[in-house]
Design a protein around this motif. Structure first.
Motif, PDB file in Angstrom:
ATOM      1  N   UNK A 103      59.026  34.380  28.976  1.00  0.00           N
ATOM      2  CA  UNK A 103      58.041  35.335  28.477  1.00  0.00           C
ATOM      3  C   UNK A 103      56.711  35.278  29.220  1.00  0.00           C
ATOM      4  N   UNK A 104      56.655  34.501  30.302  1.00  0.00           N
ATOM      5  CA  UNK A 104      55.402  34.363  31.050  1.00  0.00           C
ATOM      6  C   UNK A 104      55.001  35.678  31.703  1.00  0.00           C
ATOM      7  N   UNK A 105      53.716  35.982  31.619  1.00  0.00           N
ATOM      8  CA  UNK A 105      53.159  37.101  32.371  1.00  0.00           C
ATOM      9  C   UNK A 105      51.806  36.647  32.926  1.00  0.00           C
ATOM     10  N   UNK A 106      51.444  37.230  34.055  1.00  0.00           N
ATOM     11  CA  UNK A 106      50.196  36.896  34.713  1.00  0.00           C
ATOM     12  C   UNK A 106      49.428  38.180  34.969  1.00  0.00           C
ATOM     13  N   UNK A 107      48.178  38.204  34.524  1.00  0.00           N
ATOM     14  CA  UNK A 107      47.338  39.390  34.692  1.00  0.00           C
ATOM     15  C   UNK A 107      46.598  39.300  36.021  1.00  0.00           C
ATOM     16  N   UNK A 108      46.615  40.392  36.749  1.00  0.00           N
ATOM     17  CA  UNK A 108      45.871  40.509  38.006  1.00  0.00           C
ATOM     18  C   UNK A 108      45.001  41.761  37.888  1.00  0.00           C
ATOM     19  N   UNK A 109      43.857  41.566  37.255  1.00  0.00           N
ATOM     20  CA  UNK A 109      42.965  42.688  36.972  1.00  0.00           C
ATOM     21  C   UNK A 109      42.284  43.183  38.245  1.00  0.00           C
ATOM     22  N   UNK A 110      42.055  44.458  38.286  1.00  0.00           N
ATOM     23  CA  UNK A 110      41.382  45.064  39.437  1.00  0.00           C
ATOM     24  C   UNK A 110      40.025  44.406  39.664  1.00  0.00           C
ATOM     25  N   UNK A 111      39.332  44.025  38.616  1.00  0.00           N
ATOM     26  CA  UNK A 111      38.006  43.413  38.772  1.00  0.00           C
ATOM     27  C   UNK A 111      38.084  42.008  39.381  1.00  0.00           C
ATOM     28  N   UNK A 112      39.293  41.424  39.407  1.00  0.00           N
ATOM     29  CA  UNK A 112      39.485  40.103  40.011  1.00  0.00           C
ATOM     30  C   UNK A 112      39.935  40.197  41.464  1.00  0.00           C
ATOM     31  N   UNK A 113      39.769  41.379  42.053  1.00  0.00           N
ATOM     32  CA  UNK A 113      40.081  41.566  43.468  1.00  0.00           C
ATOM     33  C   UNK A 113      38.787  41.632  44.260  1.00  0.00           C
ATOM     34  N   UNK A 114      38.841  41.136  45.465  1.00  0.00           N
ATOM     35  CA  UNK A 114      37.671  41.113  46.343  1.00  0.00           C
ATOM     36  C   UNK A 114      38.122  41.517  47.739  1.00  0.00           C
TER      37      UNK A 114
END
Length: 159
Positions: A103-114
């Motif tokens: 059930x693992x999921x990992x969030x990669x939010x747009x605001x965490x991109x550089x």
């Protein structure tokens, strides 16, 4: 995995307006602005709807799938080059969700991109804080310690 190949792959993604994020050691080096060590692969988070097309393009360039754990990840190799693709499902805001085991999921939010630079070419990377967070939950290797030192220096304003 050499810098020229990383740039070729990013060029292909950008030419097709694919949402992606370079991670791992290449992302750290992109943030600091120079290649600080050798890299065994390119860790790449990619819009899940474009992964099949990316795999086809890489296969046409001599890469072969060596590990297929889709929808979690797929690794392709060609000689000493390797690309570790992690599909992420995107929402309307551009935030990505990557599946893990169970059930693992990992969030990669747009605001965490550089933005970082590889060979003078802008590339999308995870922020230093996100790259540090991604280096948890497993036994750190020497290259992870090296990367964390560089990321800490960035956080101190020295990098």
């Amino acid at each position: 995995m050499d810098a020229d190949e990383v740039v070729r792959i990013v060029d292909w993604l950008d030419e097709r307006s694919v949402v992606y994020q370079v991670n791992g050691g290449w992302a750290v080096d992109a943030l600091v602005g120079f290649q600080s060590r050798t890299h065994g692969d390119l860790d790449l988070f990619v819009d899940a709807t474009k992964v099949e097309t990316l795999i086809e393009w890489l296969s046409g360039r001599g890469y072969e799938v060596v590990e297929d754990w889709l929808p979690i990840r797929v690794e392709l190799r060609s000689g000493d080059r390797a690309v570790d693709i992690h599909p992420m499902e995107l929402d309307a805001a551009g935030d990505g969700v990557q599946r893990g085991f169970g059930d693992e999921i990992f969030a990669h939010r747009a605001r965490d991109r550089a933005e970082g630079m590889i060979r003078g070419r802008p590339v999308v990377v995870a922020t230093a804080a996100m790259l540090m967070a991604l280096r948890s939950g497993y036994e750190l290797r020497p290259e992870d310690h090296h990367d964390l030192d560089l990321l800490r220096d960035l956080g101190d304003g020295r990098g």
